[in-house]
Scaffold this motif. Structure first.
Motif, PDB file in Angstrom:
ATOM      1  N   GLU A   6      24.127  -0.475  18.901  1.00 28.08           N
ATOM      2  CA  GLU A   6      25.220  -2.240  19.298  1.00 28.08           C
ATOM      3  C   GLU A   6      24.098  -3.307  19.086  1.00 28.08           C
ATOM      4  O   GLU A   6      24.080  -3.732  19.840  1.00 28.08           O
ATOM      5  N   ARG A   8      22.107  -6.675  18.722  1.00 31.16           N
ATOM      6  CA  ARG A   8      22.476  -7.670  18.525  1.00 31.16           C
ATOM      7  C   ARG A   8      21.650  -8.897  18.970  1.00 31.16           C
ATOM      8  O   ARG A   8      20.865  -8.605  19.782  1.00 31.16           O
ATOM      9  N   LYS A   9      21.977  -9.843  17.333  1.00 29.01           N
ATOM     10  CA  LYS A   9      20.812 -10.911  18.141  1.00 29.01           C
ATOM     11  C   LYS A   9      20.868 -12.419  17.217  1.00 29.01           C
ATOM     12  O   LYS A   9      21.841 -11.889  16.182  1.00 29.01           O
ATOM     13  N   GLN A  15      24.034 -15.737  14.408  1.00 30.11           N
ATOM     14  CA  GLN A  15      24.218 -14.529  15.043  1.00 30.11           C
ATOM     15  C   GLN A  15      23.133 -13.727  14.045  1.00 30.11           C
ATOM     16  O   GLN A  15      24.582 -13.381  12.682  1.00 30.11           O
ATOM     17  N   ASP A  18      25.037  -8.182  13.734  1.00 29.91           N
ATOM     18  CA  ASP A  18      26.495  -8.387  15.111  1.00 29.91           C
ATOM     19  C   ASP A  18      27.309  -6.185  15.595  1.00 29.91           C
ATOM     20  O   ASP A  18      27.533  -6.230  14.397  1.00 29.91           O
ATOM     21  N   SER A  19      26.028  -6.017  16.403  1.00 30.68           N
ATOM     22  CA  SER A  19      26.642  -5.087  16.498  1.00 30.68           C
ATOM     23  C   SER A  19      26.490  -3.510  15.655  1.00 30.68           C
ATOM     24  O   SER A  19      27.211  -3.118  15.539  1.00 30.68           O
ATOM     25  N   ASP A  54      18.911  -9.142  21.632  1.00 30.70           N
ATOM     26  CA  ASP A  54      19.613  -9.382  22.598  1.00 30.70           C
ATOM     27  C   ASP A  54      20.267  -8.706  23.877  1.00 30.70           C
ATOM     28  O   ASP A  54      20.432  -8.451  24.856  1.00 30.70           O
ATOM     29  N   GLU A  55      20.986  -7.690  23.120  1.00 32.17           N
ATOM     30  CA  GLU A  55      21.703  -6.636  22.981  1.00 32.17           C
ATOM     31  C   GLU A  55      21.476  -5.424  23.137  1.00 32.17           C
ATOM     32  O   GLU A  55      21.120  -5.800  21.585  1.00 32.17           O
ATOM     33  N   ARG A 206      26.128  -7.026   9.993  1.00 31.34           N
ATOM     34  CA  ARG A 206      27.223  -5.780  10.059  1.00 31.34           C
ATOM     35  C   ARG A 206      27.377  -5.140   9.617  1.00 31.34           C
ATOM     36  O   ARG A 206      26.925  -5.263   7.305  1.00 31.34           O
TER      37      ARG A 206
END
Length: 303
Positions: A6, A8-9, A15, A18-19, A54-55, A206
């Protein structure tokens, strides 16, 4: 096992990832594919701890990436990062010592690699005296000299002639047999088809396709056949069960309209009308699959 979960950046409002998720097994050649701007380079830089996501998280054998030694990774970047005014052997020895090799061992391994790649006579040459293809081989040696467990190769075949492409493929195959994790990123679809076990196609950050090469080719097979004969194949237009997809004078790409019908009877009729030299099922081309899926995804995103 290398797991990307997952991710994310974003850069400002853009973006980039994305996941994004995928997994790479030991002894597997994994190709990370996508058009320019898809997020491949960002993903690789996060894997190499050059950027931070980021995540999301990255795990190697269940351990967070932040706790995994950088020495377990080998990275061949698309852009060359060689010191142009250093000699080849001095450069490789230096890169080896950066990865905790003794100077003596680094020199021995560098010479062994140079010999295998046909560059041993260039040990005392300055890097800026070498051709682009030679510099690409030096960059590859620098990324693998310390025997990393995870090898990330970004456009590894760039600038290499066909003979050296074969040499590089053999080395990559050897690493695969040793159970290393290999991530390949390239736009050369023919090399992907020759080497990869597993592909992951990303677009706009993605995953749009992820799976084994063999399964993907089977999934996108169009049930088309290639026929080449000594005679003219114009009679195929008269056969109601056959659709002509592509046509030349004495060769055609055809599809059987009703695959639930009597396939053997159709083929026997075809063979009775011509002296057939070649007849085989057409395997889908990875390049065509790539283009088709990217265009479809872009079309859906624009709606």
């Amino acid at each position: 096992m290398l797991e990307v979960k997952e991710l994310r950046k974003a850069f400002n409002e853009n973006q980039v990832l994305d996941s994004l998720s995928f997994r790479v097994k030991p002894g597997e050649i994994f190709s990370l594919l996508g058009p320019n701007g898809a997020g491949k380079t960002t993903t690789i830089r996060i894997l190499m701890n050059i950027l931070r996501a980021d995540e999301g998280e990255i795990l190697y054998n269940g351990e967070p990436r932040s706790k995994v030694s950088q020495r377990k990774f080998g990275y061949l970047p698309e852009e060359r990062g060689l010191y142009q005014r250093a000699t080849v052997l001095a450069l490789l020895t230096y890169f080896g010592t950066l990865n905790n090799m003794s100077r003596h061992r680094a020199e021995i391994e560098a010479i062994r690699f140079l010999d295998r790649m046909g560059l041993v006579e260039y040990t005392e040459k300055m890097v800026n005296e070498l051709s682009k293809g030679m510099q690409q081989k030096i960059q590859f040696i620098a990324s693998t000299l310390h025997a990393p467990e995870i090898l990330i190769l970004d456009e590894p075949f760039a600038g290499l002639d066909p003979v050296n492409q074969i040499v590089l493929r053999e080395i990559i195959r050897q690493y695969q047999e040793e159970g290393k994790i290999i991530i390949l990123s390239t736009h050369q679809m023919d090399e992907v088809e020759k080497l990869s076990d597993h592909i992951c196609l990303i677009n706009q950050g993605r995953v749009i396709l992820d799976g084994k090469m063999e399964e993907i080719k089977k999934q996108y097979r169009e049930d088309a056949y290639y026929i080449e004969a000594e005679d003219d194949l114009g009679f195929l237009h008269e056969m109601e069960d056959i659709e002509i997809l592509e046509e030349k004078n004495k060769s055609c790409k055809i599809a059987i309209k009703n695959m639930n019908g009597d396939f053997k009877k159709i083929i026997s009729k075809l063979f009775s009308r011509a002296t057939v030299k070649k007849f085989y099922m057409v395997e889908p081309n990875l390049h065509d699959i790539f283009i088709k899926l990217i265009q479809k995804d872009n079309s859906q995103a624009s709606k």
